[in-house]
Design an enzyme around this catalytic site. Structure first.
Site, PDB file in Angstrom:
ATOM      1  N   THR A   1      28.184  18.378  63.401  1.00  0.00           N
ATOM      2  CA  THR A   1      27.689  17.782  62.385  1.00  0.00           C
ATOM      3  C   THR A   1      26.113  18.492  61.877  1.00  0.00           C
ATOM      4  O   THR A   1      25.778  18.643  60.758  1.00  0.00           O
ATOM      5  CB  THR A   1      27.073  16.202  62.543  1.00  0.00           C
ATOM      6  OG1 THR A   1      26.520  16.057  63.660  1.00  0.00           O
ATOM      7  CG2 THR A   1      28.599  15.589  62.677  1.00  0.00           C
TER       8      THR A   1
ATOM      9  N   GLY B   1       8.631  -6.610  28.700  1.00  0.00           N
ATOM     10  CA  GLY B   1       9.216  -7.206  29.758  1.00  0.00           C
ATOM     11  C   GLY B   1      10.547  -6.876  29.759  1.00  0.00           C
ATOM     12  O   GLY B   1      11.442  -6.959  28.587  1.00  0.00           O
ATOM     13  N   GLY B   2      11.415  -6.750  31.210  1.00  0.00           N
ATOM     14  CA  GLY B   2      12.790  -6.609  31.003  1.00  0.00           C
ATOM     15  C   GLY B   2      13.135  -5.287  30.616  1.00  0.00           C
ATOM     16  O   GLY B   2      12.373  -4.413  30.951  1.00  0.00           O
TER      17      GLY B   2
ATOM     18  N   ASP C   1       3.275  -7.154  26.159  1.00  0.00           N
ATOM     19  CA  ASP C   1       3.405  -8.356  25.655  1.00  0.00           C
ATOM     20  C   ASP C   1       3.384  -9.377  26.956  1.00  0.00           C
ATOM     21  O   ASP C   1       3.010  -8.869  28.053  1.00  0.00           O
ATOM     22  CB  ASP C   1       4.870  -8.822  24.986  1.00  0.00           C
ATOM     23  CG  ASP C   1       5.936  -8.318  26.022  1.00  0.00           C
ATOM     24  OD1 ASP C   1       6.022  -8.512  27.341  1.00  0.00           O
ATOM     25  OD2 ASP C   1       6.855  -7.518  25.488  1.00  0.00           O
TER      26      ASP C   1
ATOM     27  N   LYS D   1       3.840 -12.677  22.187  1.00  0.00           N
ATOM     28  CA  LYS D   1       4.173 -13.747  21.230  1.00  0.00           C
ATOM     29  C   LYS D   1       4.388 -14.780  22.402  1.00  0.00           C
ATOM     30  O   LYS D   1       5.010 -14.832  23.239  1.00  0.00           O
ATOM     31  CB  LYS D   1       5.361 -13.352  20.675  1.00  0.00           C
ATOM     32  CG  LYS D   1       5.357 -12.374  19.746  1.00  0.00           C
ATOM     33  CD  LYS D   1       6.613 -11.905  18.982  1.00  0.00           C
ATOM     34  CE  LYS D   1       6.550 -10.700  18.137  1.00  0.00           C
ATOM     35  NZ  LYS D   1       6.520  -9.353  19.087  1.00  0.00           N
TER      36      LYS D   1
END
Length: 468
Positions: A22, A301-302, A248, A270
């Site tokens: 290996t 976000g996200g 945000d 918001k």
């Protein structure tokens, strides 16, 4: 400095690897990457070596090592598990003036093989001089996260223009400044974004004018659900080079803290029934900042394309001819469900998953209820806290069993995560009795029943809340 760091051109050179296990496979793979003509000699060959030999990619000989094998070789690597044979290979090679490396034995090495970060033509080599290969590998892993894969394309781009720029800009200092602006500015970002034609056009214009103009750009970046460890490498790189950030309320404080310290921060978030800045104005704020030559980070976000209005923002940028790039983020559905231990699909519970927004409009939810009440399906509701009671009532009214498991995840993936579980009939009352803070996510379906067994993420000093 025990070793001189150098790079050898072994393309087309005969290189010998003694050993067939290996370790030999790894050494052969590295030599092949560098374009060497590789010969392997060992009594027994690893199946990968045999496969390469069968395909004509290397020359392999199943035999014991002999001194004659070293002749005409450019370098030799001994990679057997026989220390006396390795030492013999070393002495025979050095006697013939052939470079030799004995795997994992620095004292029998003319050269050592470093840990490599490959962004060809850019190569970064890290070595501990044989003192601690593990440390070198750890350092390489850190560098892998810091150096974008696209640096290879950037290096090739620079190579194509090197001679022309040298002829056009004769002063060494002026040329260095020119290259620094190219490689650290919007032209490089065009390469990273795969926009090579635009990069070439910008560089041609810069050569014609003799300077690289300051050009603004917008980075639309998904910040993920909250845990900064879930950011992509690309997101982090752009966050740390921005001049101004528009963010945000869904961006967690931990993620926002990773933005370049000197960057101006502008909140445009918001809340329900209250908008700090209208979306149309946000769009134009991005345009104006980019036209001022700034690197503009729009941090959401996200994921920016999942209920994030990212499409509207880049449509405005495209219409105004503002360069932009989009970096996806882990959406709240995936991140929050994973950290809550609620799989969104499962062979026994859900063969489909649907994302919807739970925002109320004039006190109503406008959703396709028949599509939502299908069996073996998970429903994920973004922004569903204010309309949770109406949501559950409508699902029951349209045929979904009242005992269907349901969960609400608060501030998922962060140290403030809470998970409330119940059913369509009970969850609204459970949530009503708790002090819940946005952002939240609602998950409905049979998969929620797996939560007690699969919840793995423990919030410090507080167990996940199961208020069934």
């Amino acid at each position: 400095m025990q070793y001189l760091p150098i790079f050898l051109n072994i393309r087309g050179q005969q290189c010998l690897v003694v050993g067939g296990g290996t370790v030999a496979v790894r050494k052969v793979a590295l030599l092949r990457q560098a374009g060497a003509e590789v010969k392997v000699i060992a009594p027994k060959l690893h199946e990968q070596l045999q496969e390469w030999a069968d395909k004509g990619k290397i020359t392999a000989q199943q035999a014991s090592f002999s001194e004659t094998e070293i002749k005409s070789c450019y370098l030799v690597i001994a990679a057997t598990d026989d220390s006396s044979l390795n030492e013999q290979v070393y002495h025979l090679a050095t006697a013939q003036g052939v470079l030799v490396n004995v795997a994992d034995c620095p004292r029998f090495c003319d050269f050592i093989l470093p840990s490599i970060v490959d962004r060809s033509p850019v190569i970064v080599a890290v070595s501990s001089g044989g003192a601690s290969p593990v440390l070198a590998r750890l350092l390489r892993a850190r560098l892998e996260t810091l150096i974008p894969q696209a640096y290879g394309r950037l290096g090739q781009f620079a190579a194509r223009y090197r001679s022309r720029i040298k002829q056009r800009i004769t002063g060494i200092r002026a040329r260095r400044i020119f290259w620094e602006k190219v490689l650290q500015g919007s032209i490089a970002e065009r390469i990273f974004a795969g926009q090579e034609e635009e990069a070439e056009g910008a560089l041609e214009a810069a050569l014609e004018g003799g300077f690289v103009p300051e050009q603004g750009e917008v980075y639309l970046v998904g910040a993920g659900p909250g845990d900064p460890d879930l950011l992509t490498f690309r997101a982090l790189r752009l966050m740390q080079q921005a001049d101004v950030v528009f963010h945000d309320r869904l961006v967690s404080p931990e993620v926002l803290a990773l933005v370049r310290r000197e960057a101006e921060r502008i909140y445009v978030g918001k809340k329900r029934s209250w908008h700090a800045v209208r979306q149309e104005e946000i769009n134009m704020m991005l345009v104006r900042s980019a036209r001022e030559g700034k690197r503009v980070l729009r941090l959401k976000g996200g994921d920016p394309f999942i209920f994030g209005r990212g499409g509207e923002e880049i449509a405005t940028l495209a219409a105004e001819n503002i360069p932009f790039q989009v970096v996806p983020g882990i959406t709240a559905a995936s991140g929050c469900a994973s950290y809550a231990g609620i799989p969104l699909t499962h062979r026994d519970h859900a063969h489909a998953c649907i994302f919807v927004t739970g925002q109320l409009k004039e006190g109503r939810l406008s959703l396709n209820w028949q599509a939502l009440v299908q069996p073996q399906q998970t429903i994920v509701v973004y922004m569903g806290l204010s309309g949770l009671e109406i949501l559950c009532q409508e699902l029951i009214a349209h045929g979904m069993p009242a005992v269907t498991p349901a969960a609400l995840v608060q501030q998922g993936t962060t140290s403030r995560q809470r998970v409330l579980t119940g059913t369509l009939a009970t969850l609204p009352d459970i949530v009503q009795g708790e002090d819940i803070h946005a952002p939240t996510l609602v998950i409905i379906g049979g998969v929620v029943a797996l939560y007690p067994q699969l919840a793995w993420f423990k919030v410090p000093d507080r167990e996940p809340l199961d208020a069934r």
